[in-house]
Design a protein around this motif. Sequence first.
Motif, PDB file in Angstrom:
ATOM      1  N   PRO A 153       0.673  -1.266  -0.109  1.00  0.00           N
ATOM      2  CA  PRO A 153      -0.064  -0.039   0.050  1.00  0.00           C
ATOM      3  C   PRO A 153       0.817   1.193  -0.041  1.00  0.00           C
ATOM      4  O   PRO A 153       0.357   2.265  -0.674  1.00  0.00           O
ATOM      5  N   HIS A 154       1.940   1.300   0.798  1.00  0.00           N
ATOM      6  CA  HIS A 154       2.794   2.376   0.924  1.00  0.00           C
ATOM      7  C   HIS A 154       3.963   2.520  -0.240  1.00  0.00           C
ATOM      8  O   HIS A 154       5.036   2.225   0.246  1.00  0.00           O
ATOM      9  N   HIS A 155       3.593   2.699  -1.361  1.00  0.00           N
ATOM     10  CA  HIS A 155       4.551   2.519  -2.518  1.00  0.00           C
ATOM     11  C   HIS A 155       4.873   3.864  -3.316  1.00  0.00           C
ATOM     12  O   HIS A 155       3.939   4.646  -3.330  1.00  0.00           O
ATOM     13  N   LEU A 156       6.025   3.729  -3.873  1.00  0.00           N
ATOM     14  CA  LEU A 156       6.301   5.070  -5.023  1.00  0.00           C
ATOM     15  C   LEU A 156       6.882   4.406  -6.094  1.00  0.00           C
ATOM     16  O   LEU A 156       7.977   3.498  -5.804  1.00  0.00           O
ATOM     17  N   ILE A 157       6.338   4.469  -7.179  1.00  0.00           N
ATOM     18  CA  ILE A 157       7.103   3.934  -8.586  1.00  0.00           C
ATOM     19  C   ILE A 157       7.493   5.205  -9.281  1.00  0.00           C
ATOM     20  O   ILE A 157       6.717   5.914  -9.686  1.00  0.00           O
TER      21      ILE A 157
END
Length: 297
Positions: A153-157
């Motif tokens: 849920p806590h992602h940066l792409i």
Amino acid sequence: MNKAGLKEGEKLNIVVTGAGGQLGHDVIQCFQREKGVSITGFTRLEWDVTDSIHTTRMLDQFRPDVVIHCASFTRVDESESNPGLAYQVNVDASRQLAQECGRRNIRLVYISTDYVFDGKNQEGYTEYDFPNPINQYGRTKRLGETWVQKYCPHHLILRTSWLYGAHGHNFVQTILRKAKQKETLSVVTDQVGSPTYTGHLAKQMKVLLQTDAKGIFHTANTGSCSWYQFAKTILDFARINVPIQAILSSQLNRKARRPASSILLSARMMAEGYQLMPHWKEGLREFFAQGREGKKA
């Protein structure tokens, strides 16, 4: 840095996979100067991301708040001849890392690529354009994105393009080496993109991690050029006078197709009030100003 969930006096604990590569190296250097941050980098020998047991142990041992996942199989042509290895590193390893980060509520930064697009849009691509990769490398990186989105849920792409830096093999180093050795230079003129300096990408990553930014961001230096134009500018900056022949991609007979236009447009950063990354010529200027050309990893 964003210290949500941390007690007063605690440092944000960041770990970096693939720290031996050009981006990983500059990420470590960039974050080491940041107060309130503890950052530890691991080379592929120190952390084999394809070993699921090893990945679990590393996360349990170091208990990071953030994982910056720079480890990747980036050899585009070799991905065609060895698709299984590219899949293992870019898809399977990313899926497992995303699952483990999701279970532990760890923020995951996944580095992706302009090659998730087919290159048919000459104006460039925003985060809202639909990916359609045309080679195995692009397909595996896109699949990696989808697993990160699903499990963490806590992602940066962060999609970036045409990366170069002081450490590791890249286009800038190759052009400089061949020019200094007086080799004949032939560079394609029918592929257009956004050359990106690893030092600038590391700084932009730090800016985003200081906020609650989530999802996909295009993080490339602004502006665009062809590989041929990029090569000419490299030699101009280096003050090397060597002729360059402009050729077409079809003359190289490479195993993997490349998108004709993979310009990354940072629509989300503009919409959400982030400062855009510098122009690609500024990245090249900083690269040379720091005397970084010709170094090896």
